[in-house]
Design an enzyme around this catalytic site. Sequence first.
Site, PDB file in Angstrom:
ATOM      1  CB  CYS A  53       6.777   8.606   1.287  1.00  0.00           C
ATOM      2  SG  CYS A  53       5.534   7.406   0.267  1.00  0.00           S
ATOM      3  NE  ARG A  55       6.675  10.930  -7.476  1.00  0.00           N
ATOM      4  CZ  ARG A  55       7.366  10.554  -8.314  1.00  0.00           C
ATOM      5  NH1 ARG A  55       8.045  10.941  -9.159  1.00  0.00           N
ATOM      6  NH2 ARG A  55       6.874   9.250  -8.582  1.00  0.00           N
ATOM      7  CD  GLU A 113       0.269   6.500  -6.064  1.00  0.00           C
ATOM      8  OE1 GLU A 113      -0.649   6.923  -5.016  1.00  0.00           O
ATOM      9  OE2 GLU A 113       1.483   7.366  -5.898  1.00  0.00           O
ATOM     10  N   PRO A 114      -3.523   5.981  -7.133  1.00  0.00           N
ATOM     11  CG  PRO A 114      -5.781   5.587  -5.882  1.00  0.00           C
ATOM     12  CD  PRO A 114      -4.480   4.859  -6.384  1.00  0.00           C
ATOM     13  CD  GLN A 115      -3.533   6.280  -2.704  1.00  0.00           C
ATOM     14  OE1 GLN A 115      -2.564   5.639  -3.443  1.00  0.00           O
ATOM     15  NE2 GLN A 115      -4.715   5.618  -2.185  1.00  0.00           N
ATOM     16  CB  ALA A 189      -4.813  10.549  12.445  1.00  0.00           C
ATOM     17  CG  MET A 192       0.322   5.738   3.912  1.00  0.00           C
ATOM     18  SD  MET A 192      -0.229   4.792   2.476  1.00  0.00           S
ATOM     19  CE  MET A 192       0.472   5.823   1.380  1.00  0.00           C
ATOM     20  CB  ILE A 193      -2.467   6.272   9.060  1.00  0.00           C
ATOM     21  CG1 ILE A 193      -1.027   6.461   9.420  1.00  0.00           C
ATOM     22  CG2 ILE A 193      -3.346   5.856  10.298  1.00  0.00           C
ATOM     23  CD1 ILE A 193      -0.194   5.226   9.644  1.00  0.00           C
TER      24      ILE A 193
END
EC number: 1.2.1.70
Length: 420
Positions: A53, A55, A113-115, A189, A192-193
């Site tokens: 979202c 980059r 942030e780890p994501q 689902a 991120m959700i």
Amino acid sequence: MSSTQLFAFGINHQTAPLDVREQVSFPADAMEHALHDLVSHRPVREAAIVSTCNRTEIYCSTDKPDEATHWLADFHRLPTRELEPYLYRLPREKAVKHAFRVASGLDSMVLGEPQILGQLKDAVKSAEHAGTLGMLLHKLFQRTFFVAKEVRSSTEIGTNSVSMAAASTRLAERIFGDIGEQRVLFIGAGEMIELCASHFAARHPKRITVANRTVERAQALAHRLNGQVITLNELPDQLALHDIVVTCTASTLPILGKGMLERAIKARKHRPIFMVDLAVPRDVEPEVAELDDVFLYSVDDLADIVKEGLDSRQGAVAQAEAIIDSNVVNFMHWLESRQVVPTIRALRDQAERYRRHELERAKKLLAKGEDPRKIIESLSNGLTNKFLHLPSYALNHAAEDERDDLVDLISRLYHLHPSE
């Protein structure tokens, strides 16, 4: 020597607004086709695409970086001039440092942030599956993941960070106060959700609903949250029943339009709806923000909230940058040594040809019964003459303006001290 180089280019939340980023995003199901298109129609040997979202970045091995960068606009059918102001180009060392910073969370909207690390690993898997991940990119990402692990374990870069999920919850609390009286709808689902749902569920909302294209996945999430499930087709009727809507799907087109929200607001008798659209491309038409009773926030709108606590982590940032700089130096040493490998191999091959030639000649002389001592002497002289012929020839025939440099080079190569 080949001029092929490591190269990275793209746009991110720092260089491009959301309405530009969503035009060049890559859905997961289009990634393999995009990678094949890039290596097939451009002078690109290896490629990996990172699309989140915040980059869209391409890491590649190419000898024509400009042609590689033009591909991004061409693939998305955009005029190059429209994308050009937002693009960054990172050759060699800059590409390495950027990859290390991205994986470590230093380049994220949410510091630490780890994501992003998981998203990078997904990009590598996609490139592996598409067959576009060669030795250079494999080595780069292998080192990238090592550096990210070192940064996260050796610093407090992720401490006190405010995630997008947490920011969504905080915003909702600012508008409604107590979330315990609100009904929350999650659309999608994915990861991120799931993160958002965990944060909201901890506030014990009045009701949780999950809408998703794949009902089975929605049911698994809803079961963990003690929520209910609806299909995307039910959204027009169900939207008005919810006070908070958080959406993040992989749809390439908006799934919530202004007309649908107008009808929902009318059915709610103008009670406000709080909406967070974390998708890129966006799930909610931007025009929805024009409605008086809708509080719509995009990923860029959450930027100020996720920056909270940033000042307290500047020490960790400095530590992380030092770790990254050290590893960049190490990686560049490997990269530069790799570039001379073909020359070293060619030099050894040439020496081996000389050796075999002289050895075969010696064997034939031995078979004729000639004196072994003379044969050994002849073999050693033959090897010496062959090895020294080319540097001697180069020195004797060097142009005047290059002779001194050549003398210095050969003196260093052979540890000579001609003036002594």
